[in-house]
Design a protein around this motif. Structure first.
Motif, PDB file in Angstrom:
ATOM      1  N   SER A 131      93.053 -26.570   6.609  1.00 30.23           N
ATOM      2  CA  SER A 131      93.305 -26.202   5.219  1.00 30.23           C
ATOM      3  C   SER A 131      92.034 -26.474   4.398  1.00 30.23           C
ATOM      4  O   SER A 131      91.068 -27.056   4.913  1.00 30.23           O
ATOM      5  CB  SER A 131      94.488 -26.987   4.672  1.00 30.23           C
ATOM      6  OG  SER A 131      94.254 -28.364   4.821  1.00 30.23           O
ATOM      7  N   SER A 132      92.068 -26.091   3.127  1.00 29.81           N
ATOM      8  CA  SER A 132      90.844 -26.196   2.302  1.00 29.81           C
ATOM      9  C   SER A 132      90.346 -27.635   2.190  1.00 29.81           C
ATOM     10  O   SER A 132      89.150 -27.874   2.040  1.00 29.81           O
ATOM     11  CB  SER A 132      91.101 -25.613   0.910  1.00 29.81           C
ATOM     12  OG  SER A 132      92.201 -26.290   0.340  1.00 29.81           O
ATOM     13  N   GLU A 180      98.750 -22.349  -1.036  1.00 27.15           N
ATOM     14  CA  GLU A 180      97.619 -22.076  -0.134  1.00 27.15           C
ATOM     15  C   GLU A 180      98.208 -21.520   1.172  1.00 27.15           C
ATOM     16  O   GLU A 180      98.979 -22.205   1.855  1.00 27.15           O
ATOM     17  CB  GLU A 180      96.837 -23.369   0.139  1.00 27.15           C
ATOM     18  CG  GLU A 180      95.635 -23.151   1.052  1.00 27.15           C
ATOM     19  CD  GLU A 180      94.857 -24.453   1.296  1.00 27.15           C
ATOM     20  OE1 GLU A 180      95.023 -25.426   0.518  1.00 27.15           O
ATOM     21  OE2 GLU A 180      94.098 -24.484   2.284  1.00 27.15           O
ATOM     22  N   THR A 181      97.883 -20.307   1.513  1.00 26.24           N
ATOM     23  CA  THR A 181      98.390 -19.718   2.762  1.00 26.24           C
ATOM     24  C   THR A 181      97.287 -18.916   3.439  1.00 26.24           C
ATOM     25  O   THR A 181      96.332 -18.474   2.787  1.00 26.24           O
ATOM     26  CB  THR A 181      99.583 -18.754   2.529  1.00 26.24           C
ATOM     27  OG1 THR A 181      99.110 -17.623   1.813  1.00 26.24           O
ATOM     28  CG2 THR A 181     100.739 -19.417   1.818  1.00 26.24           C
ATOM     29  N   TYR A 182      97.436 -18.729   4.723  1.00 32.51           N
ATOM     30  CA  TYR A 182      96.500 -17.907   5.499  1.00 32.51           C
ATOM     31  C   TYR A 182      97.307 -17.028   6.431  1.00 32.51           C
ATOM     32  O   TYR A 182      98.323 -17.470   6.988  1.00 32.51           O
ATOM     33  CB  TYR A 182      95.562 -18.794   6.338  1.00 32.51           C
ATOM     34  CG  TYR A 182      94.798 -19.807   5.513  1.00 32.51           C
ATOM     35  CD1 TYR A 182      93.571 -19.483   4.954  1.00 32.51           C
ATOM     36  CD2 TYR A 182      95.331 -21.074   5.284  1.00 32.51           C
ATOM     37  CE1 TYR A 182      92.871 -20.406   4.185  1.00 32.51           C
ATOM     38  CE2 TYR A 182      94.642 -22.000   4.515  1.00 32.51           C
ATOM     39  CZ  TYR A 182      93.412 -21.668   3.969  1.00 32.51           C
ATOM     40  OH  TYR A 182      92.739 -22.581   3.205  1.00 32.51           O
ATOM     41  N   SER A 229     102.159 -25.439  -1.762  1.00 33.77           N
ATOM     42  CA  SER A 229     101.134 -25.419  -2.813  1.00 33.77           C
ATOM     43  C   SER A 229     100.690 -24.005  -3.153  1.00 33.77           C
ATOM     44  O   SER A 229     100.021 -23.784  -4.155  1.00 33.77           O
ATOM     45  CB  SER A 229      99.916 -26.201  -2.332  1.00 33.77           C
ATOM     46  OG  SER A 229      99.391 -25.566  -1.166  1.00 33.77           O
TER      47      SER A 229
END
Ligand SMILES: Cc1ncc(COP(=O)(O)O)c(C=O)c1O
Ligand SMILES: N[C@@H](CCOP(=O)(O)O)C(=O)O
Length: 537
Positions: free
Chosen positions: A113-114, A102-104, A100
């Motif tokens: 995750s969010s 979304e990474t950290y 998606s």
């Protein structure tokens, strides 16, 4: 022919070409045709090791040296070497096979995750794939037996696939992994009519369980973050049924990092309880069960600079997955038909799956083994969901319900609401996996029977062995299927239950394989009477 990595001396691993399933071959101590003596000789250009800080490290010998990492890098274009990287992504991206965005960074303190879901460590598979399967097989094989920091660890020998960006100086390792893959020849033949049964002894490790594999990774990453951002992590904490807490406290103590463990009061073995006490952890004995402790540690780590060390934190699984890679390596990169894993919080089943899957995706092997999760009948939420789903033509995830786990001798898997339920379901779906359960009598009998053939099993390994017996009886597992049972802890951590069994002191269980000591007077006649009766002499 399968390999056996023996660990007589942990700085002296030997890969032994030994024990084919059908013929017992002479043991040839060799590491890729080089004898261990040769490897240890201080020849010009060879590495020599001295004790340095946390472990056996390599320092330069008098002659110019090349360490194994540089040797490995020499075999590949250097410009590609730095491209390996890993970061957190939402686990749902793994489920949907769709990133998606979304990474950290792994340097962030983040567990969810969010949308509140689990995370996964995502590797740049394209970068890893540039090297080809032959390269990876030979690099991993070349590191077995080395004293070169940190590659003598079974986890860090796969460093590029674990935490590629970590500096060697940040690694906190006890040279974990490289555990024996034991050919259970007699147990397989006599009990099950099997020819190709193996037990992966993950409990033959520094703190006596497979948790060391994951904890070296997590504590190493914490070590790095604490150096980068002093004050960001004040301590590392976990909820535990006894093995995670032992591993956490040992690795933290080695690195000088404070640790905190939440233990369910009176629900873990004495040997497990004494481990964090001895290692100087803050030990909270809480009047609840594991699931209660887990709930509390999640709240505490969400609100304080205490870092979460349970396998909800996907860093742990990166270390644990190396046991799967190691099994393939020990079978000369041949894939077993079945791998049976005792399941509690269900991180390990996913870790094994991930290790096997990476090997398949990068071409080191061409298929996946079928995986079996074995649960104690007293703590079997996944088994119940699996049965429910089968009966109603449903999915496991829609059938899943958390439960209140009841007391079991397999106390380390007395878990009713496993954190990694979604991870386990994904693994089972992809490998046509099975879930089996074992009653208290089945798990204790299976463990005792296998002990009679030279093992010394913990009750959780007993659960996996009992599942194997049932699947073999139903002929789901065939007589010649290559099968690996994962032994997750050392039996010496669970002597209380063994003593109860062999004393026939368990209400409702006949303890048919008990072998109680014979009490004899100090008298030759009395001793001879016992010997005559036993051996007809
Ligand atoms: C000895 C032992 N075996 C098996 C397990 C199950 O592993 P997991 O929680 O990853 O399913 C655990 C811990 O839960 C354990 O300590
Ligand atoms: N058996 C475990 C239970 C916690 O599992 P984890 O892998 O999520 O830390 C233990 O020993 O505590």
């Amino acid at each position: 022919m399968p390999h056996e990595v023996t660990s007589k001396n942990r700085s002296d691993y030997r890969v032994s070409q030994t024990k084919s399933p059908r013929t017992r071959c002479a043991v040839i101590s060799s590491i890729e045709n080089r004898s261990i003596e040769m490897l240890l000789q201080p020849l010009p250009g060879r590495l020599s090791s001295i004790q340095h800080g946390r472990g056996s490290r390599i320092v330069a010998a008098a002659a110019p040296i090349k360490n194994i990492r540089n040797e490995a890098l020499d075999r590949a274009p250097l410009d590609k070497a730095h491209t390996f990287n890993a970061h957190f992504v939402p686990f749902k991206d793994v489920q949907s096979k769709n990133l998606s965005g979304e990474t950290y960074s792994l340097d962030e303190v983040v567990y969810r995750s969010s949308d509140g879901g689990l995370l996964d460590v995502h590797h740049d598979m394209n970068a890893l794939a540039q090297y080809g399967p032959e390269y990876w097989r030979s690099v991993f094989d070349s590191r077995i037996g080395t004293t070169s920091w940190p590659y003598g660890s079974g986890v860090w020998s796969k460093k590029e696939w674990v935490l590629p960006g970590l500096s060697d100086d940040d690694i906190v390792s006890m040279f974990e992994g490289n555990s024996n893959l034991f050919w259970a020849e007699r147990f397989g033949r006599e009990t099950l009519g099997m020819t190709d049964l193996w037990v992966k002894q993950c409990g033959n490790s520094h703190t006596g369980s497979f948790k060391d594999l994951g904890m070296t990774v997590l504590v190493s990453q914490v070590n790095r973050i604490r150096k980068q951002k002093p004050g960001s992590i004040s301590a590392v904490g976990c909820a535990s049924t006894g093995d995670t807490s032992a591993a956490l406290s040992a690795y933290c103590a080695a690195a000088g990092i404070p640790s905190i463990v939440f233990l369910p009061a009176d629900k873990i073995s004495l040997a497990q309880l004494v481990q964090p006490i001895a290692n100087g952890a803050l030990v909270l004995s809480i009047d609840t069960d594991f699931d209660g402790c887990m709930k509390l540690i999640k709240q505490v780590t969400a609100e304080t600079p205490i870092y979460l060390a349970n396998s909800m934190n996907s860093l742990r699984l990166e270390g644990q997955k190396t046991a799967a890679i190691e099994i393939l390596q020990q079978f000369d990169w041949q894939v077993p038909d079945w791998v049976i894993i005792p399941g509690g919080n269900l991180g390990n089943i996913y870790a094994f799956y991930k290790g096997f899957k990476m090997c398949q995706q990068l071409g080191l092997v061409d298929r996946l083994p079928r995986l079996v999760v074995a649960q104690a009948a007293n703590a079997n939420p996944l088994y119940q969901a699996y049965q429910q789903a089968k009966g109603n033509n449903n999915t496991i995830s829609t059938s899943y319900l958390p439960m209140k786990a009841k007391t079991t001798f397999a106390s380390a898997i007395q878990i009713g609401d496993p954190v990694s339920i979604d991870r386990a379901i994904l693994a089972l779906q992809d490998v046509d996996g099975i879930v089996e359960e074992a009653s208290e009598e089945e798990l204790m009998d299976a463990s005792a029977r296998a002990d009679r053939t030279g093992m010394f099993n913990c009750p959780h390994t007993g659960v996996a062995l009992a599942a194997l017996i049932k699947l073999r009886q139903r002929n789901v597992i065939g007589a010649n299927d290559r099968t690996v049972v994962i032994s997750t802890a050392h039996g010496l951590k669970f002597t209380q239950s063994k003593i109860a069994y062999h004393s026939k002191d368990i209400p409702g269980i006949s303890c048919q394989f008990a072998n109680p000591p014979v009490v004899v007077k100090e008298n030759l006649g009395a001793v001879m009477d016992v010997l005559k009766q036993k051996f007809s002499i």
